[in-house]
Design a protein around this motif. Sequence first.
Motif, mmCIF file in Angstrom:
data_model
loop_
_atom_site.group_PDB
_atom_site.id
_atom_site.type_symbol
_atom_site.label_atom_id
_atom_site.label_comp_id
_atom_site.label_asym_id
_atom_site.label_seq_id
_atom_site.Cartn_x
_atom_site.Cartn_y
_atom_site.Cartn_z
ATOM 1 N N ASN A 1 0.823 -1.202 0.000
ATOM 2 C CA ASN A 1 0.000 0.000 0.000
ATOM 3 C C ASN A 1 0.861 1.259 0.000
ATOM 4 O O ASN A 1 0.545 2.248 -0.673
ATOM 5 C CB ASN A 1 -0.928 0.005 1.216
ATOM 6 C CG ASN A 1 -1.895 1.166 1.201
ATOM 7 O OD1 ASN A 1 -2.581 1.388 0.220
ATOM 8 N ND2 ASN A 1 -1.925 1.928 2.288
ATOM 9 N N ALA A 2 1.965 1.212 0.732
ATOM 10 C CA ALA A 2 2.857 2.370 0.800
ATOM 11 C C ALA A 2 3.520 2.652 -0.541
ATOM 12 O O ALA A 2 3.850 3.805 -0.848
ATOM 13 C CB ALA A 2 3.911 2.142 1.879
ATOM 14 N N ARG A 3 3.721 1.602 -1.331
ATOM 15 C CA ARG A 3 4.413 1.758 -2.617
ATOM 16 C C ARG A 3 3.487 2.198 -3.739
ATOM 17 O O ARG A 3 3.954 2.730 -4.749
ATOM 18 C CB ARG A 3 5.094 0.444 -3.001
ATOM 19 C CG ARG A 3 6.261 0.071 -2.089
ATOM 20 C CD ARG A 3 6.841 -1.287 -2.473
ATOM 21 N NE ARG A 3 7.137 -1.340 -3.886
ATOM 22 C CZ ARG A 3 6.615 -2.246 -4.729
ATOM 23 N NH1 ARG A 3 5.753 -3.147 -4.296
ATOM 24 N NH2 ARG A 3 6.942 -2.235 -5.993
ATOM 25 N N LEU A 4 2.209 1.929 -3.602
ATOM 26 C CA LEU A 4 1.278 2.293 -4.661
ATOM 27 C C LEU A 4 1.059 3.801 -4.692
ATOM 28 O O LEU A 4 1.078 4.466 -3.658
ATOM 29 C CB LEU A 4 -0.067 1.579 -4.457
ATOM 30 C CG LEU A 4 -0.056 0.055 -4.596
ATOM 31 C CD1 LEU A 4 -1.438 -0.517 -4.316
ATOM 32 C CD2 LEU A 4 0.405 -0.356 -5.992
ATOM 33 N N PRO A 5 0.840 4.358 -5.891
ATOM 34 C CA PRO A 5 0.574 5.808 -5.981
ATOM 35 C C PRO A 5 -0.673 6.190 -5.197
ATOM 36 O O PRO A 5 -1.546 5.355 -4.943
ATOM 37 C CB PRO A 5 0.370 6.028 -7.489
ATOM 38 C CG PRO A 5 1.044 4.860 -8.149
ATOM 39 C CD PRO A 5 0.886 3.707 -7.205
ATOM 40 N N GLU A 6 -0.771 7.435 -4.834
ATOM 41 C CA GLU A 6 -1.940 7.929 -4.107
ATOM 42 C C GLU A 6 -3.211 7.759 -4.952
ATOM 43 O O GLU A 6 -3.164 7.822 -6.187
ATOM 44 C CB GLU A 6 -1.754 9.401 -3.745
ATOM 45 C CG GLU A 6 -0.644 9.661 -2.738
ATOM 46 C CD GLU A 6 -0.936 9.008 -1.392
ATOM 47 O OE1 GLU A 6 -2.124 8.983 -0.991
ATOM 48 O OE2 GLU A 6 0.021 8.537 -0.749
ATOM 49 N N LEU A 7 -4.320 7.550 -4.272
ATOM 50 C CA LEU A 7 -5.593 7.347 -4.960
ATOM 51 C C LEU A 7 -5.922 8.515 -5.887
ATOM 52 O O LEU A 7 -6.394 8.317 -7.017
ATOM 53 C CB LEU A 7 -6.719 7.148 -3.940
ATOM 54 C CG LEU A 7 -6.720 5.811 -3.193
ATOM 55 C CD1 LEU A 7 -7.758 5.827 -2.076
ATOM 56 C CD2 LEU A 7 -6.998 4.653 -4.157
ATOM 57 N N GLN A 8 -5.675 9.724 -5.425
ATOM 58 C CA GLN A 8 -5.989 10.904 -6.231
ATOM 59 C C GLN A 8 -5.184 10.914 -7.530
ATOM 60 O O GLN A 8 -5.711 11.276 -8.590
ATOM 61 C CB GLN A 8 -5.707 12.172 -5.421
ATOM 62 C CG GLN A 8 -6.149 13.449 -6.119
ATOM 63 C CD GLN A 8 -5.940 14.673 -5.239
ATOM 64 O OE1 GLN A 8 -5.416 14.584 -4.136
ATOM 65 N NE2 GLN A 8 -6.356 15.839 -5.727
ATOM 66 N N ARG A 9 -3.930 10.506 -7.438
ATOM 67 C CA ARG A 9 -3.080 10.479 -8.646
ATOM 68 C C ARG A 9 -3.546 9.400 -9.615
ATOM 69 O O ARG A 9 -3.592 9.635 -10.832
ATOM 70 C CB ARG A 9 -1.627 10.230 -8.241
ATOM 71 C CG ARG A 9 -0.657 10.249 -9.414
ATOM 72 C CD ARG A 9 0.769 10.390 -8.948
ATOM 73 N NE ARG A 9 1.679 10.459 -10.071
ATOM 74 C CZ ARG A 9 2.487 9.466 -10.449
ATOM 75 N NH1 ARG A 9 2.495 8.326 -9.764
ATOM 76 N NH2 ARG A 9 3.294 9.604 -11.485
ATOM 77 N N LEU A 10 -3.903 8.228 -9.093
ATOM 78 C CA LEU A 10 -4.404 7.162 -9.956
ATOM 79 C C LEU A 10 -5.701 7.574 -10.637
ATOM 80 O O LEU A 10 -5.906 7.318 -11.835
ATOM 81 C CB LEU A 10 -4.610 5.885 -9.140
ATOM 82 C CG LEU A 10 -3.344 5.184 -8.653
ATOM 83 C CD1 LEU A 10 -3.698 4.047 -7.696
ATOM 84 C CD2 LEU A 10 -2.530 4.641 -9.828
ATOM 85 N N ASP A 11 -6.579 8.204 -9.882
ATOM 86 C CA ASP A 11 -7.850 8.667 -10.440
ATOM 87 C C ASP A 11 -7.598 9.668 -11.563
ATOM 88 O O ASP A 11 -8.235 9.607 -12.629
ATOM 89 C CB ASP A 11 -8.685 9.311 -9.332
ATOM 90 C CG ASP A 11 -10.020 9.801 -9.827
ATOM 91 O OD1 ASP A 11 -10.887 8.964 -10.129
ATOM 92 O OD2 ASP A 11 -10.210 11.037 -9.902
ATOM 93 N N TYR A 12 -6.646 10.568 -11.351
ATOM 94 C CA TYR A 12 -6.317 11.581 -12.362
ATOM 95 C C TYR A 12 -5.731 10.939 -13.617
ATOM 96 O O TYR A 12 -6.110 11.293 -14.744
ATOM 97 C CB TYR A 12 -5.331 12.582 -11.770
ATOM 98 C CG TYR A 12 -4.791 13.582 -12.767
ATOM 99 C CD1 TYR A 12 -5.585 14.620 -13.243
ATOM 100 C CD2 TYR A 12 -3.479 13.470 -13.237
ATOM 101 C CE1 TYR A 12 -5.095 15.529 -14.164
ATOM 102 C CE2 TYR A 12 -2.982 14.373 -14.155
ATOM 103 C CZ TYR A 12 -3.789 15.408 -14.615
ATOM 104 O OH TYR A 12 -3.288 16.307 -15.539
ATOM 105 N N LEU A 13 -4.819 9.971 -13.438
ATOM 106 C CA LEU A 13 -4.193 9.317 -14.595
ATOM 107 C C LEU A 13 -5.218 8.518 -15.399
ATOM 108 O O LEU A 13 -5.194 8.515 -16.632
ATOM 109 C CB LEU A 13 -3.054 8.409 -14.134
ATOM 110 C CG LEU A 13 -1.803 9.116 -13.604
ATOM 111 C CD1 LEU A 13 -0.789 8.106 -13.099
ATOM 112 C CD2 LEU A 13 -1.175 9.995 -14.683
ATOM 113 N N GLY A 14 -6.127 7.828 -14.687
ATOM 114 C CA GLY A 14 -7.174 7.102 -15.391
ATOM 115 C C GLY A 14 -8.049 8.033 -16.204
ATOM 116 O O GLY A 14 -8.413 7.734 -17.355
#
Length: 278
Positions: free
Chosen positions: A173-186
Amino acid sequence: MTQWEQIAFYVTFAGYFIAMVAYILYLPFSKQNFALFGRYAAITGLMANSAAILLRMAIAHRPPLANGYEFILTFAWGIVMVYLLIENRFKLSLGGAFVMPSAFFLFAFVVFFMSGNERVMTSIQPALKSNWLTFHVITAMMGYGALAVSFGIGILYLLKQRLEVRKPQGQLNARLPELQRLDYLGYKMIKLGFPLLTLCIITGAIWANYAWGTYWSWDPKETWSLVTWIIYAIYLHARLMYGWKGKRSAWLSVLGFLAVLFTFIGVNYLLTGLHSYA
C-alpha cells in the motif's frame, strides 16, 4: 505466415509474457530490477511486434488489417506503445502488472484459440479496399491502447482502495501511488482514448458507406462499438457534470474496457454480421 514473421510473433509473445511476469513480481517484492526487466522485455516485445506488422505489410503490400490475427497484432501494439509512453512520462511501473496482461492475453488468444488458417495471409476483400479502413483501424489501435491503460489504472485504483481499508500500513500500500493520482491518470487516459474512439466510429461509418452503401446498419460490431462509446461518454459526463471520481469512475473504466474486448473479439466469434471476416 512467413518464417520470419512467425519468429517475430513468438518473440513478441515471449516478450509480453516475460514483461507481464516481471511487472507482477515487482508488486510484492519491490525490487527495482523486476520493473527494469519488465520494461526491457516489453520494449523487446514491442520491437518484435512492430517487425511482425512490417513484415506482413511488406509481403501483402497492404496494411495488416484484413483478419482477426492482423487486428490483434495492431491492438496489442497500441496497448504496449501507449503504456510504455505513460510509464516513462509518469513513472508508473506498477501499472505494468495490470496493463501488460491485456497485450499478452491477446497474443495467447492467437496461440491457443486461432487455427493456422486464421493466420494465413489472404488477399484483401473488396469491402476492405479503402483508405478509410486504415484511418479507422489506426484510431482504434491508439484509442483502445489508451483505454487499456485506463483499465489497468482502474484495477490499480481498486486494489489501492482495498489496501487502504484492510492494510493501510502494509508495504504494498505504501508503494502504490496515491488514490488521487491514480484517479487523475485514469481520467487522462480516457480523455485521450474517448476522442480516438469517437473518430474510430466516425471513420468506420464513412468506410461502411463506401463499402456497403450505408453509414450504419446496426451490425453487431457497430452496436457494441456504440455501447462502448456510451459507457465512456457516461464516465466523462458523470465526472464533469456530477463530480464522479474515485471508485465509481474506476469501475466504469473497467466496464468500458471489458466492452472494448467484447467488441474487438467477442463479436467476431460469437455473433454474425458484416464484420465476421475480422
